[in-house]
Design a protein around this motif. Structure first.
Motif, PDB file in Angstrom:
ATOM      1  N   LEU A   1    -179.601   7.948 -18.097  1.00  0.00           N
ATOM      2  CA  LEU A   1    -178.208   8.076 -18.537  1.00  0.00           C
ATOM      3  C   LEU A   1    -177.541   6.706 -18.637  1.00  0.00           C
ATOM      4  CD1 LEU A   1    -177.011  11.218 -16.560  1.00  0.00           C
ATOM      5  CD2 LEU A   1    -177.258  11.013 -19.026  1.00  0.00           C
ATOM      6  N   LEU A   2    -177.890   5.795 -17.731  1.00  0.00           N
ATOM      7  CA  LEU A   2    -177.356   4.434 -17.781  1.00  0.00           C
ATOM      8  C   LEU A   2    -177.919   3.667 -18.977  1.00  0.00           C
ATOM      9  CD1 LEU A   2    -177.370   3.414 -14.040  1.00  0.00           C
ATOM     10  CD2 LEU A   2    -175.375   3.576 -15.510  1.00  0.00           C
ATOM     11  N   ASP A   3    -179.218   3.831 -19.220  1.00  0.00           N
ATOM     12  CA  ASP A   3    -179.859   3.122 -20.327  1.00  0.00           C
ATOM     13  C   ASP A   3    -179.338   3.604 -21.682  1.00  0.00           C
ATOM     14  OD1 ASP A   3    -181.332   1.677 -18.526  1.00  0.00           O
ATOM     15  OD2 ASP A   3    -183.143   2.919 -18.726  1.00  0.00           O
ATOM     16  N   ILE A   4    -179.148   4.902 -21.808  1.00  0.00           N
ATOM     17  CA  ILE A   4    -178.649   5.466 -23.066  1.00  0.00           C
ATOM     18  C   ILE A   4    -177.223   5.016 -23.322  1.00  0.00           C
ATOM     19  CG2 ILE A   4    -177.972   7.632 -24.173  1.00  0.00           C
ATOM     20  CD1 ILE A   4    -180.328   8.948 -22.799  1.00  0.00           C
ATOM     21  N   GLY A   5    -176.459   4.878 -22.249  1.00  0.00           N
ATOM     22  CA  GLY A   5    -175.063   4.487 -22.394  1.00  0.00           C
ATOM     23  C   GLY A   5    -174.105   5.633 -22.145  1.00  0.00           C
ATOM     24  N   ARG A   6    -174.629   6.764 -21.704  1.00  0.00           N
ATOM     25  CA  ARG A   6    -173.773   7.909 -21.396  1.00  0.00           C
ATOM     26  C   ARG A   6    -172.927   7.606 -20.163  1.00  0.00           C
ATOM     27  NH1 ARG A   6    -174.002  12.976 -23.940  1.00  0.00           N
ATOM     28  NH2 ARG A   6    -172.296  14.109 -23.016  1.00  0.00           N
ATOM     29  N   LEU A   7    -173.543   6.917 -19.192  1.00  0.00           N
ATOM     30  CA  LEU A   7    -172.829   6.461 -18.003  1.00  0.00           C
ATOM     31  C   LEU A   7    -172.788   4.940 -18.014  1.00  0.00           C
ATOM     32  CD1 LEU A   7    -174.284   8.618 -15.093  1.00  0.00           C
ATOM     33  CD2 LEU A   7    -172.105   8.888 -16.209  1.00  0.00           C
ATOM     34  N   VAL A   8    -171.748   4.391 -17.415  1.00  0.00           N
ATOM     35  CA  VAL A   8    -171.590   2.947 -17.304  1.00  0.00           C
ATOM     36  C   VAL A   8    -171.335   2.638 -15.845  1.00  0.00           C
ATOM     37  CG1 VAL A   8    -170.226   0.983 -18.057  1.00  0.00           C
ATOM     38  CG2 VAL A   8    -170.560   2.899 -19.592  1.00  0.00           C
ATOM     39  N   LYS A   9    -171.950   1.572 -15.342  1.00  0.00           N
ATOM     40  CA  LYS A   9    -171.747   1.192 -13.951  1.00  0.00           C
ATOM     41  C   LYS A   9    -170.673   0.119 -13.891  1.00  0.00           C
ATOM     42  CE  LYS A   9    -174.457   0.650  -9.825  1.00  0.00           C
ATOM     43  NZ  LYS A   9    -175.778   0.469  -9.262  1.00  0.00           N
ATOM     44  N   VAL A  10    -169.597   0.413 -13.161  1.00  0.00           N
ATOM     45  CA  VAL A  10    -168.469  -0.506 -13.029  1.00  0.00           C
ATOM     46  C   VAL A  10    -168.184  -0.691 -11.551  1.00  0.00           C
ATOM     47  CG1 VAL A  10    -166.039  -0.879 -13.588  1.00  0.00           C
ATOM     48  CG2 VAL A  10    -167.488   0.373 -15.176  1.00  0.00           C
ATOM     49  N   ASP A  11    -168.373  -1.905 -11.053  1.00  0.00           N
ATOM     50  CA  ASP A  11    -168.094  -2.241  -9.655  1.00  0.00           C
ATOM     51  C   ASP A  11    -168.782  -1.284  -8.677  1.00  0.00           C
ATOM     52  OD1 ASP A  11    -166.503  -4.352 -10.456  1.00  0.00           O
ATOM     53  OD2 ASP A  11    -164.687  -3.116 -10.521  1.00  0.00           O
ATOM     54  N   GLY A  12    -170.024  -0.946  -8.923  1.00  0.00           N
ATOM     55  CA  GLY A  12    -170.762  -0.072  -8.025  1.00  0.00           C
ATOM     56  C   GLY A  12    -170.445   1.396  -8.174  1.00  0.00           C
ATOM     57  N   LYS A  13    -169.615   1.750  -9.132  1.00  0.00           N
ATOM     58  CA  LYS A  13    -169.262   3.146  -9.382  1.00  0.00           C
ATOM     59  C   LYS A  13    -169.718   3.513 -10.783  1.00  0.00           C
ATOM     60  CE  LYS A  13    -165.301   3.233  -6.318  1.00  0.00           C
ATOM     61  NZ  LYS A  13    -163.884   3.567  -6.178  1.00  0.00           N
ATOM     62  N   TYR A  14    -169.967   4.790 -10.964  1.00  0.00           N
ATOM     63  CA  TYR A  14    -170.412   5.278 -12.260  1.00  0.00           C
ATOM     64  C   TYR A  14    -169.237   5.892 -12.997  1.00  0.00           C
ATOM     65  CZ  TYR A  14    -175.043   4.675 -10.320  1.00  0.00           C
ATOM     66  OH  TYR A  14    -176.172   4.146  -9.759  1.00  0.00           O
ATOM     67  N   ALA A  15    -169.111   5.538 -14.271  1.00  0.00           N
ATOM     68  CA  ALA A  15    -168.027   6.053 -15.097  1.00  0.00           C
ATOM     69  C   ALA A  15    -168.616   6.579 -16.395  1.00  0.00           C
ATOM     70  CB  ALA A  15    -167.007   4.955 -15.387  1.00  0.00           C
ATOM     71  N   LEU A  16    -167.911   7.514 -17.003  1.00  0.00           N
ATOM     72  CA  LEU A  16    -168.340   8.041 -18.295  1.00  0.00           C
ATOM     73  C   LEU A  16    -167.950   7.083 -19.404  1.00  0.00           C
ATOM     74  CD1 LEU A  16    -167.328  11.796 -18.192  1.00  0.00           C
ATOM     75  CD2 LEU A  16    -169.610  10.875 -18.169  1.00  0.00           C
ATOM     76  N   ARG A  17    -168.848   6.937 -20.341  1.00  0.00           N
ATOM     77  CA  ARG A  17    -168.486   6.199 -21.541  1.00  0.00           C
ATOM     78  C   ARG A  17    -167.661   7.151 -22.387  1.00  0.00           C
ATOM     79  NH1 ARG A  17    -172.669   5.291 -26.092  1.00  0.00           N
ATOM     80  NH2 ARG A  17    -171.793   7.306 -26.522  1.00  0.00           N
ATOM     81  N   LYS A  18    -166.665   6.663 -23.040  1.00  0.00           N
ATOM     82  CA  LYS A  18    -165.802   7.528 -23.832  1.00  0.00           C
ATOM     83  C   LYS A  18    -166.623   8.142 -24.960  1.00  0.00           C
ATOM     84  CE  LYS A  18    -162.242   6.655 -21.432  1.00  0.00           C
ATOM     85  NZ  LYS A  18    -161.809   7.611 -20.472  1.00  0.00           N
ATOM     86  N   SER A  19    -166.729   9.459 -24.929  1.00  0.00           N
ATOM     87  CA  SER A  19    -167.486  10.170 -25.949  1.00  0.00           C
ATOM     88  C   SER A  19    -166.812  11.502 -26.215  1.00  0.00           C
ATOM     89  CB  SER A  19    -168.918  10.396 -25.481  1.00  0.00           C
ATOM     90  OG  SER A  19    -168.927  11.248 -24.363  1.00  0.00           O
ATOM     91  N   LYS A  20    -167.363  12.255 -27.134  1.00  0.00           N
ATOM     92  CA  LYS A  20    -166.813  13.564 -27.458  1.00  0.00           C
ATOM     93  C   LYS A  20    -166.872  14.484 -26.245  1.00  0.00           C
ATOM     94  CE  LYS A  20    -168.121  13.364 -32.292  1.00  0.00           C
ATOM     95  NZ  LYS A  20    -168.989  13.948 -33.338  1.00  0.00           N
ATOM     96  N   PHE A  21    -167.971  14.405 -25.496  1.00  0.00           N
ATOM     97  CA  PHE A  21    -168.132  15.254 -24.328  1.00  0.00           C
ATOM     98  C   PHE A  21    -167.082  14.939 -23.271  1.00  0.00           C
ATOM     99  CE2 PHE A  21    -170.079  16.310 -20.232  1.00  0.00           C
ATOM    100  CZ  PHE A  21    -170.333  17.652 -20.437  1.00  0.00           C
ATOM    101  N   ALA A  22    -166.826  13.658 -23.053  1.00  0.00           N
ATOM    102  CA  ALA A  22    -165.843  13.247 -22.050  1.00  0.00           C
ATOM    103  C   ALA A  22    -164.449  13.711 -22.458  1.00  0.00           C
ATOM    104  CB  ALA A  22    -165.861  11.743 -21.872  1.00  0.00           C
ATOM    105  N   LYS A  23    -164.129  13.593 -23.737  1.00  0.00           N
ATOM    106  CA  LYS A  23    -162.821  14.037 -24.216  1.00  0.00           C
ATOM    107  C   LYS A  23    -162.678  15.547 -24.075  1.00  0.00           C
ATOM    108  CE  LYS A  23    -162.396  10.235 -27.452  1.00  0.00           C
ATOM    109  NZ  LYS A  23    -162.458   9.832 -28.856  1.00  0.00           N
ATOM    110  N   LYS A  24    -163.773  16.267 -24.328  1.00  0.00           N
ATOM    111  CA  LYS A  24    -163.752  17.723 -24.225  1.00  0.00           C
ATOM    112  C   LYS A  24    -163.500  18.148 -22.783  1.00  0.00           C
ATOM    113  CE  LYS A  24    -166.610  21.686 -25.447  1.00  0.00           C
ATOM    114  NZ  LYS A  24    -167.910  22.110 -25.961  1.00  0.00           N
ATOM    115  N   LEU A  25    -164.174  17.494 -21.830  1.00  0.00           N
ATOM    116  CA  LEU A  25    -163.964  17.815 -20.419  1.00  0.00           C
ATOM    117  C   LEU A  25    -162.548  17.471 -19.981  1.00  0.00           C
ATOM    118  CD1 LEU A  25    -167.255  16.757 -18.647  1.00  0.00           C
ATOM    119  CD2 LEU A  25    -166.340  19.039 -18.870  1.00  0.00           C
TER     120      LEU A  25
END
Length: 119
Positions: free
Chosen positions: A64-88
Protein backbone atom coordinates in the motif's frame (compact mmCIF):
# COMPACT_ATOMS: atom_id res chain seq x y z
CA UNK A 1 -0.86 -26.24 -14.78
CA UNK A 2 -4.50 -26.11 -15.63
CA UNK A 3 -6.20 -22.92 -16.63
CA UNK A 4 -8.32 -22.66 -13.50
CA UNK A 5 -5.35 -23.01 -11.15
CA UNK A 6 -3.47 -20.36 -13.14
CA UNK A 7 -6.33 -17.88 -12.76
CA UNK A 8 -6.68 -18.66 -9.05
CA UNK A 9 -3.00 -17.98 -8.46
CA UNK A 10 -3.25 -14.58 -10.18
CA UNK A 11 -6.43 -13.50 -8.40
CA UNK A 12 -5.83 -12.05 -4.91
CA UNK A 13 -7.49 -13.96 -2.12
CA UNK A 14 -10.52 -12.52 -0.38
CA UNK A 15 -8.64 -12.49 2.92
CA UNK A 16 -5.94 -10.24 1.47
CA UNK A 17 -8.56 -7.93 -0.04
CA UNK A 18 -10.31 -7.71 3.35
CA UNK A 19 -7.05 -6.93 5.13
CA UNK A 20 -6.31 -4.20 2.61
CA UNK A 21 -9.74 -2.68 3.01
CA UNK A 22 -9.53 -2.86 6.82
CA UNK A 23 -6.15 -1.11 6.86
CA UNK A 24 -7.49 1.75 4.75
CA UNK A 25 -10.62 1.96 6.91
CA UNK A 26 -8.51 1.99 10.08
CA UNK A 27 -6.51 4.96 8.82
CA UNK A 28 -9.62 6.84 7.71
CA UNK A 29 -11.41 6.28 11.04
CA UNK A 30 -8.71 7.99 13.10
CA UNK A 31 -9.19 11.66 13.89
CA UNK A 32 -7.08 13.70 11.47
CA UNK A 33 -6.70 10.69 9.13
CA UNK A 34 -3.22 9.92 10.47
CA UNK A 35 -2.92 6.56 12.19
CA UNK A 36 0.01 4.96 13.93
CA UNK A 37 0.84 1.30 13.43
CA UNK A 38 -0.65 0.68 16.87
CA UNK A 39 -4.06 2.02 15.77
CA UNK A 40 -4.01 -0.13 12.65
CA UNK A 41 -3.06 -3.26 14.58
CA UNK A 42 -5.81 -2.69 17.15
CA UNK A 43 -8.37 -2.29 14.37
CA UNK A 44 -7.21 -5.48 12.64
CA UNK A 45 -7.33 -7.38 15.93
CA UNK A 46 -10.90 -6.21 16.46
CA UNK A 47 -11.84 -7.70 13.11
CA UNK A 48 -10.00 -11.00 13.49
CA UNK A 49 -7.69 -12.20 16.26
CA UNK A 50 -4.09 -12.88 15.33
CA UNK A 51 -4.36 -11.00 12.06
CA UNK A 52 -1.98 -8.15 12.81
CA UNK A 53 0.95 -10.48 13.52
CA UNK A 54 0.79 -12.34 10.20
CA UNK A 55 3.59 -11.63 7.73
CA UNK A 56 0.97 -11.14 4.99
CA UNK A 57 -0.31 -8.07 6.79
CA UNK A 58 3.13 -6.46 6.82
CA UNK A 59 3.54 -7.19 3.11
CA UNK A 60 0.14 -5.66 2.35
CA UNK A 61 1.08 -2.53 4.32
CA UNK A 62 4.35 -2.27 2.38
CA UNK A 63 2.53 -2.71 -0.91
CA UNK A 64 0.00 0.00 0.00
CA UNK A 65 2.93 2.34 0.70
CA UNK A 66 4.67 1.44 -2.56
CA UNK A 67 1.53 1.92 -4.64
CA UNK A 68 0.89 5.27 -3.01
CA UNK A 69 -2.45 4.45 -1.43
CA UNK A 70 -0.92 5.21 1.97
CA UNK A 71 1.72 7.82 2.75
CA UNK A 72 4.00 7.80 5.76
CA UNK A 73 4.19 11.19 7.48
CA UNK A 74 6.22 11.61 10.68
CA UNK A 75 5.88 7.94 11.61
CA UNK A 76 2.13 7.92 10.99
CA UNK A 77 0.20 6.54 8.07
CA UNK A 78 -2.13 8.80 6.13
CA UNK A 79 -4.38 8.27 3.14
CA UNK A 80 -3.39 9.78 -0.14
CA UNK A 81 -6.23 11.89 -1.43
CA UNK A 82 -8.20 9.65 -3.75
CA UNK A 83 -11.76 8.88 -4.74
CA UNK A 84 -11.98 6.24 -2.02
CA UNK A 85 -10.80 8.65 0.68
CA UNK A 86 -13.30 11.29 -0.44
CA UNK A 87 -16.08 8.69 -0.45
CA UNK A 88 -15.28 7.62 3.12
CA UNK A 89 -15.07 11.23 4.26
CA UNK A 90 -18.49 12.02 2.82
CA UNK A 91 -19.99 9.04 4.65
CA UNK A 92 -18.46 10.29 7.93
CA UNK A 93 -20.01 13.72 7.44
CA UNK A 94 -23.44 12.19 6.89
CA UNK A 95 -23.15 10.15 10.09
CA UNK A 96 -21.97 13.12 12.11
CA UNK A 97 -24.81 15.28 10.81
CA UNK A 98 -27.49 13.25 12.58
CA UNK A 99 -26.99 14.39 16.15
CA UNK A 100 -29.51 13.96 18.92
CA UNK A 101 -31.51 17.05 19.68
CA UNK A 102 -31.50 18.25 23.25
CA UNK A 103 -34.86 18.41 24.92
CA UNK A 104 -36.43 21.80 25.36
CA UNK A 105 -37.17 21.14 29.01
CA UNK A 106 -34.45 21.41 31.60
CA UNK A 107 -34.16 18.83 34.30
CA UNK A 108 -35.68 19.91 37.56
CA UNK A 109 -33.08 20.52 40.21
CA UNK A 110 -33.23 18.42 43.28
CA UNK A 111 -33.89 20.31 46.42
CA UNK A 112 -30.78 20.35 48.55
CA UNK A 113 -30.67 18.78 51.97
CA UNK A 114 -31.81 21.16 54.59
CA UNK A 115 -29.56 21.45 57.59
CA UNK A 116 -31.35 21.25 60.87
CA UNK A 117 -30.38 23.77 63.47
CA UNK A 118 -29.00 22.25 66.60
CA UNK A 119 -29.17 24.13 69.80
Amino acid sequence: MTESSLFESLKPSTEKMNIRRWIITAVSNVKGNKATIHHIRKYLESKKTGLSNKPETKLIMKKLLDIGRLVKVDGKYALRKSKFAKKLASKKVKRRGSKKHKSAFKKAKRPGKKLSKRS
